[in-house]
Design a protein around this motif. Structure first.
Motif, PDB file in Angstrom:
ATOM      1  N   LEU A 177       0.834  -1.199   0.000  1.00  0.00           N
ATOM      2  CA  LEU A 177       0.000   0.000   0.000  1.00  0.00           C
ATOM      3  C   LEU A 177       0.874   1.257   0.000  1.00  0.00           C
ATOM      4  CD1 LEU A 177      -2.707   1.470   0.194  1.00  0.00           C
ATOM      5  CD2 LEU A 177      -2.608   1.166   2.695  1.00  0.00           C
ATOM      6  N   VAL A 178       1.928   1.234   0.796  1.00  0.00           N
ATOM      7  CA  VAL A 178       2.842   2.380   0.866  1.00  0.00           C
ATOM      8  C   VAL A 178       3.485   2.630  -0.494  1.00  0.00           C
ATOM      9  CG1 VAL A 178       5.022   3.191   1.844  1.00  0.00           C
ATOM     10  CG2 VAL A 178       3.302   2.136   3.321  1.00  0.00           C
ATOM     11  N   THR A 179       3.858   1.570  -1.197  1.00  0.00           N
ATOM     12  CA  THR A 179       4.445   1.706  -2.521  1.00  0.00           C
ATOM     13  C   THR A 179       3.479   2.390  -3.482  1.00  0.00           C
ATOM     14  OG1 THR A 179       5.780  -0.298  -2.203  1.00  0.00           O
ATOM     15  CG2 THR A 179       5.475   0.455  -4.459  1.00  0.00           C
ATOM     16  N   MET A 180       2.201   2.008  -3.432  1.00  0.00           N
ATOM     17  CA  MET A 180       1.201   2.598  -4.315  1.00  0.00           C
ATOM     18  C   MET A 180       0.952   4.074  -3.979  1.00  0.00           C
ATOM     19  SD  MET A 180       0.586   0.234  -6.414  1.00  0.00           S
ATOM     20  CE  MET A 180      -0.718   1.093  -7.301  1.00  0.00           C
ATOM     21  N   ILE A 181       0.947   4.401  -2.689  1.00  0.00           N
ATOM     22  CA  ILE A 181       0.764   5.795  -2.270  1.00  0.00           C
ATOM     23  C   ILE A 181       1.925   6.656  -2.777  1.00  0.00           C
ATOM     24  CG2 ILE A 181       0.724   7.354  -0.278  1.00  0.00           C
ATOM     25  CD1 ILE A 181      -0.731   5.128   1.260  1.00  0.00           C
ATOM     26  N   ASN A 182       3.132   6.162  -2.589  1.00  0.00           N
ATOM     27  CA  ASN A 182       4.306   6.894  -3.062  1.00  0.00           C
ATOM     28  C   ASN A 182       4.275   7.080  -4.572  1.00  0.00           C
ATOM     29  OD1 ASN A 182       5.393   7.257  -0.569  1.00  0.00           O
ATOM     30  ND2 ASN A 182       7.086   5.829  -0.813  1.00  0.00           N
ATOM     31  N   PHE A 183       3.861   6.046  -5.259  1.00  0.00           N
ATOM     32  CA  PHE A 183       3.823   6.097  -6.728  1.00  0.00           C
ATOM     33  C   PHE A 183       2.869   7.184  -7.205  1.00  0.00           C
ATOM     34  CE2 PHE A 183       2.518   4.950 -10.976  1.00  0.00           C
ATOM     35  CZ  PHE A 183       3.686   4.458 -11.561  1.00  0.00           C
ATOM     36  N   ALA A 184       1.665   7.220  -6.637  1.00  0.00           N
ATOM     37  CA  ALA A 184       0.667   8.216  -7.045  1.00  0.00           C
ATOM     38  C   ALA A 184       1.145   9.635  -6.751  1.00  0.00           C
ATOM     39  CB  ALA A 184      -0.656   7.938  -6.335  1.00  0.00           C
ATOM     40  N   ALA A 185       1.724   9.845  -5.568  1.00  0.00           N
ATOM     41  CA  ALA A 185       2.192  11.177  -5.189  1.00  0.00           C
ATOM     42  C   ALA A 185       3.320  11.654  -6.104  1.00  0.00           C
ATOM     43  CB  ALA A 185       2.656  11.170  -3.736  1.00  0.00           C
ATOM     44  N   LEU A 186       4.250  10.757  -6.418  1.00  0.00           N
ATOM     45  CA  LEU A 186       5.373  11.122  -7.274  1.00  0.00           C
ATOM     46  C   LEU A 186       4.931  11.380  -8.709  1.00  0.00           C
ATOM     47  CD1 LEU A 186       8.086   8.660  -5.937  1.00  0.00           C
ATOM     48  CD2 LEU A 186       8.149  11.143  -5.801  1.00  0.00           C
ATOM     49  N   LEU A 187       3.929  10.643  -9.165  1.00  0.00           N
ATOM     50  CA  LEU A 187       3.419  10.840 -10.523  1.00  0.00           C
ATOM     51  C   LEU A 187       2.839  12.245 -10.678  1.00  0.00           C
ATOM     52  CD1 LEU A 187       3.024   9.357 -13.220  1.00  0.00           C
ATOM     53  CD2 LEU A 187       0.732   8.725 -12.425  1.00  0.00           C
ATOM     54  N   ILE A 188       2.094  12.676  -9.682  1.00  0.00           N
ATOM     55  CA  ILE A 188       1.533  14.037  -9.699  1.00  0.00           C
ATOM     56  C   ILE A 188       2.658  15.071  -9.651  1.00  0.00           C
ATOM     57  CG2 ILE A 188       0.108  15.693  -8.425  1.00  0.00           C
ATOM     58  CD1 ILE A 188      -1.551  13.276  -7.444  1.00  0.00           C
ATOM     59  N   PHE A 189       3.608  14.847  -8.769  1.00  0.00           N
ATOM     60  CA  PHE A 189       4.748  15.757  -8.624  1.00  0.00           C
ATOM     61  C   PHE A 189       5.513  15.900  -9.940  1.00  0.00           C
ATOM     62  CE2 PHE A 189       9.185  16.643  -7.490  1.00  0.00           C
ATOM     63  CZ  PHE A 189       9.042  17.745  -6.649  1.00  0.00           C
ATOM     64  N   MET A 190       5.746  14.779 -10.620  1.00  0.00           N
ATOM     65  CA  MET A 190       6.493  14.793 -11.872  1.00  0.00           C
ATOM     66  C   MET A 190       5.728  15.554 -12.957  1.00  0.00           C
ATOM     67  SD  MET A 190       7.801  11.568 -14.183  1.00  0.00           S
ATOM     68  CE  MET A 190       6.134  11.198 -14.750  1.00  0.00           C
ATOM     69  N   ALA A 191       4.423  15.318 -13.040  1.00  0.00           N
ATOM     70  CA  ALA A 191       3.611  15.952 -14.082  1.00  0.00           C
ATOM     71  C   ALA A 191       3.582  17.471 -13.943  1.00  0.00           C
ATOM     72  CB  ALA A 191       2.190  15.391 -14.041  1.00  0.00           C
ATOM     73  N   LEU A 192       3.757  17.967 -12.716  1.00  0.00           N
ATOM     74  CA  LEU A 192       3.697  19.406 -12.480  1.00  0.00           C
ATOM     75  C   LEU A 192       4.992  20.134 -12.838  1.00  0.00           C
ATOM     76  CD1 LEU A 192       1.801  19.526  -9.054  1.00  0.00           C
ATOM     77  CD2 LEU A 192       0.904  20.183 -11.297  1.00  0.00           C
ATOM     78  N   GLN A 193       6.102  19.406 -12.977  1.00  0.00           N
ATOM     79  CA  GLN A 193       7.386  20.055 -13.212  1.00  0.00           C
ATOM     80  C   GLN A 193       7.428  20.891 -14.493  1.00  0.00           C
ATOM     81  OE1 GLN A 193       9.708  20.081 -10.687  1.00  0.00           O
ATOM     82  NE2 GLN A 193       7.960  19.072  -9.734  1.00  0.00           N
ATOM     83  N   PRO A 194       7.062  20.333 -15.661  1.00  0.00           N
ATOM     84  CA  PRO A 194       7.088  21.162 -16.877  1.00  0.00           C
ATOM     85  C   PRO A 194       6.116  22.337 -16.813  1.00  0.00           C
ATOM     86  CG  PRO A 194       6.979  18.825 -17.419  1.00  0.00           C
ATOM     87  CD  PRO A 194       6.707  18.936 -15.958  1.00  0.00           C
ATOM     88  N   VAL A 195       5.006  22.143 -16.107  1.00  0.00           N
ATOM     89  CA  VAL A 195       4.020  23.216 -15.973  1.00  0.00           C
ATOM     90  C   VAL A 195       4.637  24.421 -15.260  1.00  0.00           C
ATOM     91  CG1 VAL A 195       1.806  23.883 -14.965  1.00  0.00           C
ATOM     92  CG2 VAL A 195       2.082  21.595 -15.963  1.00  0.00           C
TER      93      VAL A 195
END
Length: 320
Positions: free
Chosen positions: A271-289
């Motif tokens: 569960l912790v792995t999935m939580i980290n994955f979702a949070a990092l995916l959002i973080f990554m998508a915001l970088q170019p923005v």
């Protein structure tokens, strides 16, 4: 001065970014899989003690990053950005391969954690050089007016390296039992990292050198001294402060949080792995923005937002 086409610039950005990605993958798989291999190197019998010991070695690697930045930065100023980036990924690949085959405590005793420390120190040296040089390469290769956007891909690839590490972890958790992961499964991502680094090494050999380095090489043959750096104390302190705050915040949420959720909150590792994955995916998508936004409104407003927001919201987030 050589004029690069947009296609050539994009190709160079991709090659430089892929190298950054694989370096951070190699760095993060240690943190992601520490919950499985900690007992193999620190057989204390207590999960807390094992994780703390593994985390301590992760922290030790950071001690070499400033030295890596300085040493590799000087190398980049003398031999070029491409040469330095090629060297850094070669060092990281070697380190990952060594961790993949290193004997455990049960085989060689105290030499196992000692070897692990030495390898992580060398990888810290590599990553310290990669971080600064890749940022320099991306910004120097970028077209005017788009430096914020292109430089943001350093963090896109940084986070993508961690996301790939988590993806590998999710896949291995799905196909291997917990006992198998602790016995041999934790070695698999280090093998993947070493192979990926070799592929990236090949790609980086075909990158173009930046025009800024070529021009500086002709007009200013002696570069990169501490004496020169001391001429800009305010700028140095500003960069140190921004990096210090950003690094603490970043690793609090991406590295410590995993162990906090497992060890303190008692959440299952999957569960912790999935939580980290979702949070990092959002973080990554915001970088170019935000990189694009910085090209429009400037860097200062975004830096103010980071400083104020991080100061006011960090404690409430943890308490919540």
């Amino acid at each position: 001065m050589q004029v690069f086409s947009q296609k050539r610039i994009t190709s160079n950005i991709i090659k430089g970014s892929l190298g950054n990605m694989i370096e951070w993958f190699d760095w993060y798989i240690y943190a992601s899989f520490a919950i499985y291999f900690a007992g193999s190197f620190f057989p204390d019998g207590s999960q807390t003690a094992e994780l703390l010991s593994a985390a301590a070695i992760f922290a030790v690697g950071f001690l070499m990053r400033p030295f890596g930045s300085f040493i590799m930065g000087k190398y980049a100023d003398r031999k070029g950005r491409r040469a330095a980036l090629t060297l850094s990924v070669s060092i990281m690949a070697t380190g990952s391969l060594l961790i993949a085959v290193i004997p455990t405590y049960s085989s060689i005793g105290i030499f196992a954690p000692l070897l692990l420390v030495c390898i992580r120190l060398v990888q810290g040296l590599s990553l310290g050089g990669e971080y600064g040089i890749s940022a320099t390469y991306l910004s120097e290769m970028a077209t005017p007016g788009r430096r914020g956007y292109y430089a943001s891909f350093q963090y896109v690839t940084l986070i993508s390296g961690q996301l790939i590490a988590l993806t590998v972890q999710i896949i291995l958790q799905a196909i291997l039992s917990d006992a198998q992961l602790r016995a041999f499964g934790w070695r698999i991502p280090f093998v993947i990292g070493a192979i990926g680094a070799v592929v990236v090494l090949y790609l980086r050999l075909s990158m173009d050198e930046t025009n800024q380095f070529k021009n500086t090489e002709k007009t200013q043959p002696v570069r990169g001294t501490l004496h020169e750096l001391a001429k800009y104390p305010n700028q140095v302190l500003t960069v140190v402060g921004l990096t210090f705050g950003g690094t603490i915040a970043f690793y609090t949420y991406t590295t410590y949080m995993q162990k906090y959720m497992i060890n303190s909150l008692g959440l299952p590792p999957k569960l912790v792995t999935m939580i980290n994955f979702a949070a990092l995916l959002i973080f990554m998508a915001l970088q170019p923005v935000f990189g694009h936004l910085s090209d429009k409104i400037g860097r200062k407003p975004l830096l103010y937002w980071f400083g104020i927001g991080g100061t006011l919201l960090t404690v409430p987030i943890f308490l919540g």
